[in-house]
Scaffold this motif. Structure first.
Motif, PDB file in Angstrom:
ATOM      1  N   ASN A   1     -13.150 -14.232   4.037  1.00 29.57           N
ATOM      2  CA  ASN A   1     -11.806 -14.883   4.639  1.00 29.57           C
ATOM      3  C   ASN A   1     -11.765 -15.238   5.913  1.00 29.57           C
ATOM      4  OD1 ASN A   1     -10.307 -13.619   2.163  1.00 29.57           O
ATOM      5  ND2 ASN A   1     -10.606 -11.622   3.268  1.00 29.57           N
TER       6      ASN A   1
ATOM      7  N   LYS B   1       0.271   4.856  -1.983  1.00 28.38           N
ATOM      8  CA  LYS B   1       0.163   6.241  -1.159  1.00 28.38           C
ATOM      9  C   LYS B   1       1.345   7.058  -1.827  1.00 28.38           C
ATOM     10  CE  LYS B   1      -1.840   3.833   2.799  1.00 28.38           C
ATOM     11  NZ  LYS B   1      -1.636   3.330   4.200  1.00 28.38           N
TER      12      LYS B   1
ATOM     13  N   ILE C   1      -4.675  -2.847  -5.109  1.00 26.94           N
ATOM     14  CA  ILE C   1      -3.997  -2.561  -3.878  1.00 26.94           C
ATOM     15  C   ILE C   1      -4.976  -1.512  -2.995  1.00 26.94           C
ATOM     16  CG2 ILE C   1      -2.011  -0.766  -4.201  1.00 26.94           C
ATOM     17  CD1 ILE C   1      -1.779  -4.131  -1.800  1.00 26.94           C
TER      18      ILE C   1
ATOM     19  N   PRO D   1       0.639  -1.223  -0.139  1.00 28.17           N
ATOM     20  CA  PRO D   1       0.093   0.155   0.017  1.00 28.17           C
ATOM     21  C   PRO D   1       0.965   1.204   0.128  1.00 28.17           C
ATOM     22  CG  PRO D   1      -0.945  -1.554   1.549  1.00 28.17           C
ATOM     23  CD  PRO D   1       0.342  -1.989   1.059  1.00 28.17           C
TER      24      PRO D   1
ATOM     25  N   VAL E   1       8.217   0.556   9.727  1.00 29.77           N
ATOM     26  CA  VAL E   1       8.998  -0.729   9.672  1.00 29.77           C
ATOM     27  C   VAL E   1      10.434  -0.327   9.148  1.00 29.77           C
ATOM     28  CG1 VAL E   1       8.297  -0.832   6.993  1.00 29.77           C
ATOM     29  CG2 VAL E   1       9.124  -2.884   8.389  1.00 29.77           C
TER      30      VAL E   1
ATOM     31  N   GLY F   1      -2.084  -8.518   3.226  1.00 32.89           N
ATOM     32  CA  GLY F   1      -0.574  -8.656   3.198  1.00 32.89           C
ATOM     33  C   GLY F   1       0.181  -8.725   4.379  1.00 32.89           C
ATOM     34  N   VAL F   2       0.250  -7.861   5.392  1.00 38.12           N
ATOM     35  CA  VAL F   2       0.690  -7.816   6.824  1.00 38.12           C
ATOM     36  C   VAL F   2       0.027  -8.801   7.542  1.00 38.12           C
ATOM     37  CG1 VAL F   2       1.594  -6.832   8.735  1.00 38.12           C
ATOM     38  CG2 VAL F   2       1.702  -5.542   6.531  1.00 38.12           C
TER      39      VAL F   2
ATOM     40  N   MET G   1       4.290   3.174  14.564  1.00 35.45           N
ATOM     41  CA  MET G   1       5.836   2.282  14.162  1.00 35.45           C
ATOM     42  C   MET G   1       5.981   2.467  12.584  1.00 35.45           C
ATOM     43  SD  MET G   1       4.934  -1.750  13.520  1.00 35.45           S
ATOM     44  CE  MET G   1       6.340  -2.026  12.226  1.00 35.45           C
TER      45      MET G   1
ATOM     46  N   ALA H   1      -7.491  -6.718  10.186  1.00 42.48           N
ATOM     47  CA  ALA H   1      -7.128  -6.900   8.518  1.00 42.48           C
ATOM     48  C   ALA H   1      -5.907  -8.326   8.693  1.00 42.48           C
ATOM     49  CB  ALA H   1      -6.444  -5.829   8.215  1.00 42.48           C
TER      50      ALA H   1
ATOM     51  N   PRO I   1      -0.844   1.946  10.385  1.00 42.17           N
ATOM     52  CA  PRO I   1      -1.252   2.956   9.174  1.00 42.17           C
ATOM     53  C   PRO I   1      -0.591   4.098   9.793  1.00 42.17           C
ATOM     54  CG  PRO I   1      -3.032   1.460   9.167  1.00 42.17           C
ATOM     55  CD  PRO I   1      -2.267   1.033  10.517  1.00 42.17           C
TER      56      PRO I   1
ATOM     57  N   THR J   1       6.902  -5.949   8.860  1.00 41.45           N
ATOM     58  CA  THR J   1       5.906  -5.113   9.456  1.00 41.45           C
ATOM     59  C   THR J   1       5.383  -5.824  10.775  1.00 41.45           C
ATOM     60  OG1 THR J   1       5.781  -3.608   7.594  1.00 41.45           O
ATOM     61  CG2 THR J   1       4.041  -3.591   9.360  1.00 41.45           C
TER      62      THR J   1
HETATM   63  N1  LIG Z   1       3.864   1.848   9.380  1.00 42.30           N
HETATM   64  C1  LIG Z   1       4.507   1.133   8.496  1.00 42.30           C
HETATM   65  O1  LIG Z   1       5.698   0.827   8.508  1.00 42.30           O
HETATM   66  C2  LIG Z   1       3.845   0.111   7.737  1.00 42.30           C
HETATM   67  C3  LIG Z   1       4.260  -0.864   6.981  1.00 42.30           C
HETATM   68  C4  LIG Z   1       3.531  -1.776   6.297  1.00 42.30           C
HETATM   69  C5  LIG Z   1       2.016  -1.456   5.993  1.00 42.30           C
HETATM   70  N2  LIG Z   1       1.521  -0.394   6.535  1.00 42.30           N
HETATM   71  C6  LIG Z   1      -0.093   0.022   6.416  1.00 42.30           C
HETATM   72  O2  LIG Z   1      -0.731  -1.091   7.276  1.00 42.30           O
HETATM   73  C7  LIG Z   1      -1.894  -1.213   6.438  1.00 42.30           C
HETATM   74  C8  LIG Z   1      -1.981  -2.750   6.281  1.00 42.30           C
HETATM   75  O3  LIG Z   1      -1.219  -3.111   5.137  1.00 42.30           O
HETATM   76  P1  LIG Z   1      -1.322  -4.328   4.250  1.00 42.30           P
HETATM   77  O4  LIG Z   1      -0.035  -4.538   3.329  1.00 42.30           O
HETATM   78  O5  LIG Z   1      -1.703  -5.675   4.964  1.00 42.30           O
HETATM   79  O6  LIG Z   1      -2.654  -3.767   3.548  1.00 42.30           O
HETATM   80  P2  LIG Z   1      -3.555  -4.969   2.482  1.00 42.30           P
HETATM   81  O7  LIG Z   1      -2.882  -6.167   2.148  1.00 42.30           O
HETATM   82  O8  LIG Z   1      -4.143  -4.072   1.430  1.00 42.30           O
HETATM   83  O9  LIG Z   1      -4.712  -5.164   3.463  1.00 42.30           O
HETATM   84  C9  LIG Z   1      -5.865  -5.652   2.993  1.00 42.30           C
HETATM   85  C10 LIG Z   1      -6.843  -6.255   3.913  1.00 42.30           C
HETATM   86  O10 LIG Z   1      -7.451  -5.250   4.947  1.00 42.30           O
HETATM   87  C11 LIG Z   1      -8.643  -5.707   5.281  1.00 42.30           C
HETATM   88  N3  LIG Z   1      -9.459  -4.671   5.580  1.00 42.30           N
HETATM   89  C12 LIG Z   1      -9.878  -3.631   4.829  1.00 42.30           C
HETATM   90  N4  LIG Z   1     -10.719  -2.813   5.575  1.00 42.30           N
HETATM   91  C13 LIG Z   1     -10.901  -3.221   6.738  1.00 42.30           C
HETATM   92  C14 LIG Z   1     -11.443  -3.231   8.057  1.00 42.30           C
HETATM   93  N5  LIG Z   1     -12.199  -2.025   8.019  1.00 42.30           N
HETATM   94  N6  LIG Z   1     -11.373  -3.895   9.102  1.00 42.30           N
HETATM   95  C15 LIG Z   1     -10.775  -4.917   9.155  1.00 42.30           C
HETATM   96  N7  LIG Z   1     -10.026  -5.315   7.688  1.00 42.30           N
HETATM   97  C16 LIG Z   1     -10.060  -4.686   6.735  1.00 42.30           C
HETATM   98  C17 LIG Z   1      -9.167  -6.427   4.080  1.00 42.30           C
HETATM   99  O11 LIG Z   1      -9.983  -7.603   4.681  1.00 42.30           O
HETATM  100  P3  LIG Z   1     -10.976  -8.192   3.817  1.00 42.30           P
HETATM  101  O12 LIG Z   1     -10.848  -8.397   2.447  1.00 42.30           O
HETATM  102  O13 LIG Z   1     -11.295  -9.451   4.646  1.00 42.30           O
HETATM  103  O14 LIG Z   1     -12.414  -7.381   4.151  1.00 42.30           O
HETATM  104  C18 LIG Z   1      -7.818  -7.099   3.363  1.00 42.30           C
HETATM  105  O15 LIG Z   1      -7.664  -8.548   3.649  1.00 42.30           O
HETATM  106  C19 LIG Z   1      -1.847  -0.375   5.367  1.00 42.30           C
HETATM  107  O16 LIG Z   1      -2.484   0.797   5.806  1.00 42.30           O
HETATM  108  C20 LIG Z   1      -0.346  -0.040   5.081  1.00 42.30           C
HETATM  109  O17 LIG Z   1      -0.420   1.329   4.427  1.00 42.30           O
HETATM  110  C21 LIG Z   1       2.431   0.408   7.540  1.00 42.30           C
END
Ligand SMILES: NC(=O)c1ccc[n+]([C@@H]2O[C@H](COP(=O)([O-])OP(=O)(O)OC[C@H]3O[C@@H](n4cnc5c(N)ncnc54)[C@H](OP(=O)(O)O)[C@@H]3O)[C@@H](O)[C@H]2O)c1
Length: 317
Positions: free
Chosen positions: A182, A45, A300, A41, A261, A158-159, A259, A154, A238, A133
């Motif tokens: 899921n 962004k 994504i 993601p 990563v 991915g995470v 945090m 979630a 996030p 992460t």
């Molecule tokens: N701070 C950092 O260093 C860092 C590092 C990595 C990622 N991130 C952030 O962390 C977040 C997750 O990353 P990711 O790569 O795992 O994203 P992702 O793969 O796009 O996450 C997709 C999942 O989110 C779920 N989802 C969507 N809306 C939801 C809600 N309201 N409640 C619960 N689950 C929901 C979906 O579940 P369903 O299909 O079952 O609805 C889907 O399986 C993103 O915002 C990303 O930018 C931050």
């Protein structure tokens, strides 16, 4: 070599193929012929001009997204000691500024890469940023211990799908949130219970947990505060909504940490070993050719990927 570049921030159509010379590795660096790049993601962004990496890169365009790569070492600079030409490697590269994974080659420090013995390159490209992460959220920031109860939001993403497996492997009890389609997938990863986050009373259904790994942020992160035991903690991942959730936690006397990563070669090597030994698995939802990177970004951005999305370079099935 071909790479996807942006010359201006905007919607996915700003991703354009460009042909540029391969880089030459300097001291301590290698050139990797990339077979697969992971899509995260943060790539979308930043492409849209949001967040810290976009602010830092705005005067340095063109910029090539992509932090996750897997491929073959094809050239070494002076002083490289661990990697040889022909090694299969993966890594989180150029994080958070230079990126560069959406292309056919990249030049990176050898310290950013881990050697793969049996893991295939597609899995290697899917692992680094998402795996680290989850790992750092659970163990570095969350200090999760065996026997504790952790809620993962979630959990199918991915995470999340990797974090569920890291937490189960560490002996924690995992409660997960995902949409009903899921649920079987997440239970198959080892979660003890999976709840539908569309149900308004999900926090009550979860009960008390030692740790929340919030991978959604916003209102969902705030709602999850109701599940944290006295003395427990919520890690909100996030970055865009982290301050608001920290403030909501402070009002209720609950510790909330944000945090970012960071590269961690030993942790990445441990995750690779766990995957190679069959102790965890990576779900790859879809693999797009490099030229279709815009479609990968559209996917994504929908926010409902199960597992990971990849880009495949030409000639690598
Ligand atoms: N701070 C950092 O260093 C860092 C590092 C990595 C990622 N991130 C952030 O962390 C977040 C997750 O990353 P990711 O790569 O795992 O994203 P992702 O793969 O796009 O996450 C997709 C999942 O989110 C779920 N989802 C969507 N809306 C939801 C809600 N309201 N409640 C619960 N689950 C929901 C979906 O579940 P369903 O299909 O079952 O609805 C889907 O399986 C993103 O915002 C990303 O930018 C931050």
């Amino acid at each position: 070599m071909n790479q996807l570049q942006i010359t201006a921030f905007g919607d996915p159509s700003v991703l354009r193929l460009a042909n540029v010379p391969d880089g030459e590795p300097a001291e301590g660096q290698v050139r990797v012929r990339i077979h697969y790049a992971g899509v995260n993601p943060i790539d979308a962004k930043t492409r849209a001009g949001l967040g810290w990496a976009a602010a830092q890169n705005k005067d340095k365009l063109p910029w090539t997204p992509g932090y996750d790569v897997a491929g073959i070492v094809e050239a070494r600079g002076p002083g490289v000691c661990e990697l040889a030409v022909g090694d299969r490697v993966c890594g989180m590269v150029g994080f958070p500024l230079s990126a560069g994974g959406y292309g056919e080659s990249v030049v990176v420090g050898e310290t950013e890469l881990v050697k793969l013995e049996r893991l295939d390159l597609a899995q290697g490209a899917a692992l680094p940023l998402a795996g680290l992460t989850g790992w750092q959220g659970l163990f570095e920031h969350g200090e999760l211990l065996a026997g504790q109860r952790v809620l993962i939001l979630a959990a199918a993403g991915g995470v999340g799908h990797l974090a569920v497996q890291w937490a189960c492997d560490a002996g924690a009890e995992v409660v997960a949130l995902a949409s009903p389609a899921n649920h079987d997938f997440v239970l198959g990863l080892g979660a003890k219970a999976v709840l539908d986050y569309h149900a308004p009373d999900w926090p009550a259904q979860v009960g008390a947990v030692d740790l929340v790994l919030d991978l959604v942020g916003g209102e969902s992160g705030k709602q999850a505060l109701a599940c944290v035991k006295p003395g427990g903690r919520l890690i909100t991942v996030p970055t865009l909504t982290a301050e608001a959730i920290k403030a909501a936690g402070a009002e209720r006397g609950i510790e909330v940490r944000g945090m970012l990563v960071h590269p961690d070669k030993p942790a990445l090597a441990r995750m690779v070993a766990l995957l190679e030994q069959g102790g965890a698995r990576i779900e790859i939802a879809h693999t797009f050719p490099l030229a279709e990177g815009a479609l990968a970004h559209q996917a994504i951005e929908v926010g409902h990927t199960r597992g990971k999305l990849l880009l495949r370079m030409d000639g690598h099935a």
